[in-house]
Design a protein around this motif. Structure first.
Motif, PDB file in Angstrom:
ATOM      1  N   LYS A 265       0.841  -1.190   0.000  1.00 27.28           N
ATOM      2  CA  LYS A 265       0.000   0.000   0.000  1.00 27.28           C
ATOM      3  C   LYS A 265       0.878   1.242   0.000  1.00 27.28           C
ATOM      4  O   LYS A 265       1.832   1.340   0.764  1.00 27.28           O
ATOM      5  N   SER A 266       0.558   2.177  -0.881  1.00 25.65           N
ATOM      6  CA  SER A 266       1.272   3.453  -0.898  1.00 25.65           C
ATOM      7  C   SER A 266       0.307   4.547  -1.334  1.00 25.65           C
ATOM      8  O   SER A 266      -0.659   4.293  -2.070  1.00 25.65           O
ATOM      9  N   TYR A 267       0.581   5.760  -0.890  1.00 25.11           N
ATOM     10  CA  TYR A 267      -0.311   6.886  -1.195  1.00 25.11           C
ATOM     11  C   TYR A 267       0.011   7.439  -2.577  1.00 25.11           C
ATOM     12  O   TYR A 267       1.157   7.749  -2.898  1.00 25.11           O
ATOM     13  N   ASP A 268      -1.040   7.542  -3.416  1.00 27.56           N
ATOM     14  CA  ASP A 268      -0.900   8.105  -4.750  1.00 27.56           C
ATOM     15  C   ASP A 268      -1.401   9.538  -4.718  1.00 27.56           C
ATOM     16  O   ASP A 268      -2.598   9.784  -4.538  1.00 27.56           O
ATOM     17  N   LEU A 269      -0.489  10.487  -4.881  1.00 26.55           N
ATOM     18  CA  LEU A 269      -0.839  11.899  -4.772  1.00 26.55           C
ATOM     19  C   LEU A 269      -1.828  12.312  -5.848  1.00 26.55           C
ATOM     20  O   LEU A 269      -2.760  13.087  -5.587  1.00 26.55           O
ATOM     21  N   MET A 270      -1.655  11.805  -7.080  1.00 27.37           N
ATOM     22  CA  MET A 270      -2.546  12.178  -8.180  1.00 27.37           C
ATOM     23  C   MET A 270      -3.957  11.632  -7.966  1.00 27.37           C
ATOM     24  O   MET A 270      -4.940  12.320  -8.216  1.00 27.37           O
ATOM     25  N   ALA A 271      -4.035  10.396  -7.491  1.00 29.33           N
ATOM     26  CA  ALA A 271      -5.353   9.787  -7.260  1.00 29.33           C
ATOM     27  C   ALA A 271      -5.971  10.255  -5.953  1.00 29.33           C
ATOM     28  O   ALA A 271      -7.186  10.152  -5.752  1.00 29.33           O
ATOM     29  N   GLY A 272      -5.133  10.749  -5.044  1.00 31.40           N
ATOM     30  CA  GLY A 272      -5.636  11.219  -3.751  1.00 31.40           C
ATOM     31  C   GLY A 272      -6.070  10.098  -2.831  1.00 31.40           C
ATOM     32  O   GLY A 272      -6.910  10.300  -1.950  1.00 31.40           O
ATOM     33  N   LYS A 273      -5.504   8.905  -2.999  1.00 40.71           N
ATOM     34  CA  LYS A 273      -5.871   7.779  -2.147  1.00 40.71           C
ATOM     35  C   LYS A 273      -4.742   6.765  -2.123  1.00 40.71           C
ATOM     36  O   LYS A 273      -3.802   6.828  -2.927  1.00 40.71           O
ATOM     37  N   GLU A 274      -4.860   5.812  -1.193  1.00 36.78           N
ATOM     38  CA  GLU A 274      -3.857   4.751  -1.103  1.00 36.78           C
ATOM     39  C   GLU A 274      -4.221   3.615  -2.055  1.00 36.78           C
ATOM     40  O   GLU A 274      -5.381   3.227  -2.170  1.00 36.78           O
ATOM     41  N   LEU A 275      -3.193   3.093  -2.728  1.00 34.11           N
ATOM     42  CA  LEU A 275      -3.394   2.032  -3.697  1.00 34.11           C
ATOM     43  C   LEU A 275      -2.464   0.866  -3.399  1.00 34.11           C
ATOM     44  O   LEU A 275      -1.374   1.044  -2.847  1.00 34.11           O
ATOM     45  N   ASP A 276      -2.915  -0.344  -3.751  1.00 30.59           N
ATOM     46  CA  ASP A 276      -2.044  -1.522  -3.699  1.00 30.59           C
ATOM     47  C   ASP A 276      -1.216  -1.545  -4.971  1.00 30.59           C
ATOM     48  O   ASP A 276      -1.755  -1.651  -6.080  1.00 30.59           O
ATOM     49  N   ARG A 277       0.103  -1.464  -4.821  1.00 29.58           N
ATOM     50  CA  ARG A 277       0.981  -1.444  -5.984  1.00 29.58           C
ATOM     51  C   ARG A 277       1.821  -2.722  -6.023  1.00 29.58           C
ATOM     52  O   ARG A 277       2.344  -3.154  -5.003  1.00 29.58           O
ATOM     53  N   MET A 278       1.939  -3.269  -7.236  1.00 29.89           N
ATOM     54  CA  MET A 278       2.840  -4.407  -7.444  1.00 29.89           C
ATOM     55  C   MET A 278       4.261  -3.867  -7.505  1.00 29.89           C
ATOM     56  O   MET A 278       4.576  -3.014  -8.330  1.00 29.89           O
ATOM     57  N   SER A 279       5.130  -4.358  -6.633  1.00 30.92           N
ATOM     58  CA  SER A 279       6.494  -3.838  -6.547  1.00 30.92           C
ATOM     59  C   SER A 279       7.484  -4.984  -6.385  1.00 30.92           C
ATOM     60  O   SER A 279       7.149  -6.037  -5.837  1.00 30.92           O
ATOM     61  N   PRO A 280       8.732  -4.771  -6.844  1.00 23.41           N
ATOM     62  CA  PRO A 280       9.771  -5.767  -6.557  1.00 23.41           C
ATOM     63  C   PRO A 280      10.056  -5.810  -5.055  1.00 23.41           C
ATOM     64  O   PRO A 280       9.963  -4.793  -4.368  1.00 23.41           O
ATOM     65  N   VAL A 281      10.396  -6.977  -4.535  1.00 20.31           N
ATOM     66  CA  VAL A 281      10.780  -7.083  -3.134  1.00 20.31           C
ATOM     67  C   VAL A 281      12.165  -6.470  -2.941  1.00 20.31           C
ATOM     68  O   VAL A 281      12.878  -6.202  -3.916  1.00 20.31           O
ATOM     69  N   SER A 282      12.545  -6.237  -1.704  1.00 22.56           N
ATOM     70  CA  SER A 282      13.907  -5.790  -1.410  1.00 22.56           C
ATOM     71  C   SER A 282      14.823  -7.008  -1.293  1.00 22.56           C
ATOM     72  O   SER A 282      14.362  -8.148  -1.197  1.00 22.56           O
ATOM     73  N   LYS A 283      16.132  -6.765  -1.293  1.00 19.42           N
ATOM     74  CA  LYS A 283      17.082  -7.868  -1.092  1.00 19.42           C
ATOM     75  C   LYS A 283      16.852  -8.528   0.266  1.00 19.42           C
ATOM     76  O   LYS A 283      16.959  -9.755   0.404  1.00 19.42           O
ATOM     77  N   ALA A 284      16.539  -7.712   1.269  1.00 17.89           N
ATOM     78  CA  ALA A 284      16.322  -8.256   2.617  1.00 17.89           C
ATOM     79  C   ALA A 284      15.147  -9.226   2.629  1.00 17.89           C
ATOM     80  O   ALA A 284      15.231 -10.310   3.219  1.00 17.89           O
ATOM     81  N   GLU A 285      14.038  -8.869   1.961  1.00 16.46           N
ATOM     82  CA  GLU A 285      12.884  -9.762   1.950  1.00 16.46           C
ATOM     83  C   GLU A 285      13.153 -11.000   1.103  1.00 16.46           C
ATOM     84  O   GLU A 285      12.720 -12.102   1.451  1.00 16.46           O
ATOM     85  N   ALA A 286      13.867 -10.838  -0.001  1.00 22.00           N
ATOM     86  CA  ALA A 286      14.212 -11.994  -0.833  1.00 22.00           C
ATOM     87  C   ALA A 286      15.012 -13.009  -0.019  1.00 22.00           C
ATOM     88  O   ALA A 286      14.797 -14.222  -0.128  1.00 22.00           O
ATOM     89  N   THR A 287      15.925 -12.512   0.819  1.00 22.41           N
ATOM     90  CA  THR A 287      16.716 -13.406   1.677  1.00 22.41           C
ATOM     91  C   THR A 287      15.842 -14.058   2.733  1.00 22.41           C
ATOM     92  O   THR A 287      15.966 -15.257   3.016  1.00 22.41           O
ATOM     93  N   GLN A 288      14.930 -13.278   3.328  1.00 24.83           N
ATOM     94  CA  GLN A 288      14.027 -13.823   4.347  1.00 24.83           C
ATOM     95  C   GLN A 288      13.171 -14.945   3.761  1.00 24.83           C
ATOM     96  O   GLN A 288      12.921 -15.958   4.425  1.00 24.83           O
ATOM     97  N   ARG A 289      12.720 -14.771   2.544  1.00 29.49           N
ATOM     98  CA  ARG A 289      11.886 -15.795   1.909  1.00 29.49           C
ATOM     99  C   ARG A 289      12.643 -17.112   1.790  1.00 29.49           C
ATOM    100  O   ARG A 289      12.097 -18.182   2.062  1.00 29.49           O
ATOM    101  N   ALA A 290      13.896 -17.050   1.402  1.00 28.24           N
ATOM    102  CA  ALA A 290      14.675 -18.275   1.201  1.00 28.24           C
ATOM    103  C   ALA A 290      15.096 -18.913   2.516  1.00 28.24           C
ATOM    104  O   ALA A 290      15.200 -20.137   2.610  1.00 28.24           O
ATOM    105  N   GLU A 291      15.343 -18.101   3.539  1.00 29.09           N
ATOM    106  CA  GLU A 291      15.885 -18.624   4.794  1.00 29.09           C
ATOM    107  C   GLU A 291      14.827 -19.232   5.704  1.00 29.09           C
ATOM    108  O   GLU A 291      15.127 -19.626   6.824  1.00 29.09           O
ATOM    109  N   LEU A 292      13.590 -19.315   5.225  1.00 29.20           N
ATOM    110  CA  LEU A 292      12.561 -19.988   6.011  1.00 29.20           C
ATOM    111  C   LEU A 292      12.737 -21.500   5.983  1.00 29.20           C
ATOM    112  O   LEU A 292      12.137 -22.216   6.774  1.00 29.20           O
TER     113      LEU A 292
END
Length: 225
Positions: free
Chosen positions: A158-185
């Protein structure tokens, strides 16, 4: 992580009899079969083999379904944990895989979204595919049967879209930290298949952007005042 240098076909995909068997029942379109670059990470709490795809493109859910089937047919016993961006992708994947299971009689492969069912032991001779969107959903579970990971490399935030004036769910790449967390489970000796190239991984930001920098805090400020 030190990237591997050998460009390779995944060793078990060289078994032509298995691949031809899959093709004959039209389960795996040839264009969706991946080539992989292998590397070994010894720095985390577990020894993990990473497999980065060597090519980009094609529809995400199709790729994840294909890789799940390849692992099921080619690899040794062990459950699979799949990370998809959101609930919509999980439902699409679940529906697509179940259609193939019904059509081709792969009754020894079952899907399992996060629920109480995840905690039940995997039946003898069956491979469980656990579906999640983030490590936070699954980290509290002791899933010792997980041996393989499929990481889409994407999440919804979720991030705030200034043009739309509301919060939207955006598809985004994960960070390196989260990619590592996913594998280390997983347990030591597990394998993580990343459906993105090593160059894509190296371009990820180190850590996830904090929620306070993404969300609209106007209501919070008004309440505090």
């Amino acid at each position: 992580m030190r990237p591997g240098t050998q460009w390779m076909e995944r060793k078990r995909l060289e078994s032509h009899c298995h691949v031809e068997s899959l093709m004959s029942c039209q389960m795996l379109p040839p264009k969706l079969l991946r080539r992989w670059e292998s590397s070994l990470d010894m720095r985390g709490r577990n020894k993990i083999e990473y497999m980065h795809t060597l090519e980009d493109g094609y529809e995400l859910v199709d790729l994840v379904v294909t890789q799940t089937l390849v692992l099921h047919v080619m690899e040794a016993p062990g459950d699979i944990l799949v990370f998809l961006p959101g609930q919509q992708e999980i439902e699409t994947f679940d529906h697509s895989l179940k259609q193939i299971i019904i059509a081709h009689g792969h009754t020894q492969l079952i899907t399992c979204p996060i629920s109480a069912e995840v905690l039940e032991p995997t039946p003898q001779g069956v491979r469980k595919v656990v579906l999640a969107t983030s490590p936070a959903e699954i980290s509290w579970l002791m899933l010792n049967s997980i041996q393989y990971f499929i990481d889409s490399g994407l999440c919804k935030m979720k991030s705030y879209d200034l043009m739309a004036g509301k919060e939207l769910d955006r598809m985004s790449p994960v960070s390196k930290a989260e990619a590592t967390q996913r594998a280390e489970l997983g347990l030591a000796g597990s394998t993580c298949y990343r459906l993105y190239t090593n160059n894509f991984y190296e371009g990820l930001q180190e850590n996830t952007t904090p929620e306070v920098l993404r969300r609209n805090l106007v209501n919070v400020v008004l309440v505090l005042n």
